[in-house]
Design a protein around this motif. Structure first.
Motif, PDB file in Angstrom:
ATOM      1  N   ARG A   1      16.648  -3.060 -33.704  1.00 32.41           N
ATOM      2  CA  ARG A   1      16.119  -1.959 -32.872  1.00 32.41           C
ATOM      3  C   ARG A   1      16.465  -0.637 -33.546  1.00 32.41           C
TER       4      ARG A   1
ATOM      5  N   MET B   1      13.542   3.061 -43.049  1.00 29.28           N
ATOM      6  CA  MET B   1      13.157   2.640 -44.411  1.00 29.28           C
ATOM      7  C   MET B   1      11.853   3.377 -44.742  1.00 29.28           C
TER       8      MET B   1
ATOM      9  N   ASP C   1      25.376  -2.120 -46.031  1.00 31.80           N
ATOM     10  CA  ASP C   1      23.950  -1.786 -46.066  1.00 31.80           C
ATOM     11  C   ASP C   1      23.135  -3.075 -45.986  1.00 31.80           C
TER      12      ASP C   1
ATOM     13  N   SER D   1      25.559  -0.848 -29.750  1.00 30.63           N
ATOM     14  CA  SER D   1      24.669  -1.327 -28.676  1.00 30.63           C
ATOM     15  C   SER D   1      25.340  -2.371 -27.783  1.00 30.63           C
TER      16      SER D   1
ATOM     17  N   CYS E   1      14.962  10.686 -36.283  1.00 31.92           N
ATOM     18  CA  CYS E   1      15.971  10.086 -35.416  1.00 31.92           C
ATOM     19  C   CYS E   1      17.316  10.418 -36.043  1.00 31.92           C
TER      20      CYS E   1
ATOM     21  N   TRP F   1      26.107   8.078 -40.929  1.00 32.54           N
ATOM     22  CA  TRP F   1      26.205   7.266 -39.713  1.00 32.54           C
ATOM     23  C   TRP F   1      27.635   7.144 -39.216  1.00 32.54           C
TER      24      TRP F   1
ATOM     25  N   ASP G   1      26.365  -3.347 -39.494  1.00 28.59           N
ATOM     26  CA  ASP G   1      26.067  -1.912 -39.471  1.00 28.59           C
ATOM     27  C   ASP G   1      26.727  -1.234 -40.665  1.00 28.59           C
ATOM     28  N   LEU G   2      26.059  -0.154 -41.091  1.00 30.30           N
ATOM     29  CA  LEU G   2      26.621   0.683 -42.152  1.00 30.30           C
ATOM     30  C   LEU G   2      27.904   1.360 -41.675  1.00 30.30           C
TER      31      LEU G   2
ATOM     32  N   GLY H   1      21.883  -3.403 -38.020  1.00 26.21           N
ATOM     33  CA  GLY H   1      22.044  -2.017 -37.568  1.00 26.21           C
ATOM     34  C   GLY H   1      22.374  -1.996 -36.084  1.00 26.21           C
ATOM     35  N   ALA H   2      23.329  -2.830 -35.725  1.00 18.14           N
ATOM     36  CA  ALA H   2      23.660  -3.039 -34.306  1.00 18.14           C
ATOM     37  C   ALA H   2      24.223  -1.791 -33.650  1.00 18.14           C
TER      38      ALA H   2
ATOM     39  N   VAL I   1      16.084   0.535 -36.679  1.00 16.55           N
ATOM     40  CA  VAL I   1      16.700   0.577 -38.015  1.00 16.55           C
ATOM     41  C   VAL I   1      15.614   0.546 -39.101  1.00 16.55           C
TER      42      VAL I   1
ATOM     43  N   TYR J   1      28.837   8.405 -35.304  1.00 10.36           N
ATOM     44  CA  TYR J   1      29.580   7.640 -34.290  1.00 10.36           C
ATOM     45  C   TYR J   1      31.007   8.159 -34.109  1.00 10.36           C
TER      46      TYR J   1
ATOM     47  N   TRP K   1      19.626   7.103 -28.844  1.00  9.12           N
ATOM     48  CA  TRP K   1      19.136   5.721 -28.775  1.00  9.12           C
ATOM     49  C   TRP K   1      19.930   4.869 -27.785  1.00  9.12           C
TER      50      TRP K   1
END
Ligand code: SAM
Length: 218
Positions: free
Chosen positions: A120, A126, A103, A59, A162, A14, A77-78, A55-56, A122, A18, A28
């Protein structure tokens, strides 16, 4: 700070996503977090609610929540790189936010510390029962009884992956089933998300009220 090699694989993934991509080019990305905001308004006093966005990412939901007067906002967020993008965008307003990198399955969270839990895209990552159980345990512990859970995942006709990772897809029955223990379903909605490249993705949104505090057997 741990070297990149010591980072868990998912965190490396992740952070890389980013770091390599502009935040408005990922699939997303949305210009307005309209569905999230509309569902979160169900919390009677959103302004005074303690809100956590799990898991923002990068956004723009945070911008809208601050603009709506929410004064107790935690972003988790991770990926540090995702939160750094949001911090930069928010400028001085970043001071109004509590930032947690890590995590969500492992971070220590305050007991009954939140009135609204938002997620949203995340929970659908799992994919094992162990991960889902760990997520539910965190949610149970951190959301106050009576608190609101707003969760959006890929719907049963949504993508199978995703960001290159496998996901679990949900319909009304399976999503409700996930939160059957200790939550009351308030609503289920569907949304078609249009990605920056013009593809469509089906989302399902669940709104749940926490009814009881489950205790762990001794
Ligand atoms: C598909 S993105 C969605 C981001 C954001 N919620 C949005 O709607 O724009 C998934 C996000 O969840 C984060 N994430 C994935 N697994 C996580 C975990 N176990 N704990 C915390 N964050 C996680 C990723 O870093 C990424 O930012």
């Amino acid at each position: 700070m741990p070297s990149k090699k010591e980072y868990p694989v998912s965190q490396q993934h992740w952070d890389g996503v980013y770091s390599r991509n502009k935040s408005d080019s990922v699939s997303w990305f949305q210009q307005q977090a309209s569905m999230s905001l509309a569902l979160m308004q169900r919390s009677k006093q959103l302004k005074t609610s303690r809100v956590i966005d799990v898991g923002a990412g990068a956004s723009v939901l945070a911008d809208s929540l601050l603009a709506a007067g929410v004064c107790d906002l935690t972003l988790v967020d991770l990926a540090d790189s995702a939160l750094a993008t949001t911090k930069l965008r928010l400028g001085d307003r970043a001071q109004q936010v509590r930032w947690l990198t890590g995590d969500i399955l492992q971070l220590p969270l305050p007991n009954a510390g939140y009135d609204v839990w938002h997620d949203r895209a995340v929970f659908h990552f799992m994919t094992s029962a162990a991960q889902r159980n760990a997520y539910l345990a965190q949610l149970q512990q951190a959301l106050v009884p009576g608190g609101l859970l707003v969760i959006g995942t890929f719907a049963s006709d949504g993508p199978e992956k995703c960001s290159g990772l496998p996901v679990c897809r949900y319909d009304e029955q399976t999503l409700t089933q996930q939160f059957a223990n200790g939550f009351k379903a308030l609503s289920i909605d569907y949304e078609t998300h249009v990605t920056p490249s013009g593809n469509t993705q089906s989302f399902i949104w669940g709104c749940f009220k926490k009814t009881i505090q489950l205790t762990t057997p001794e």
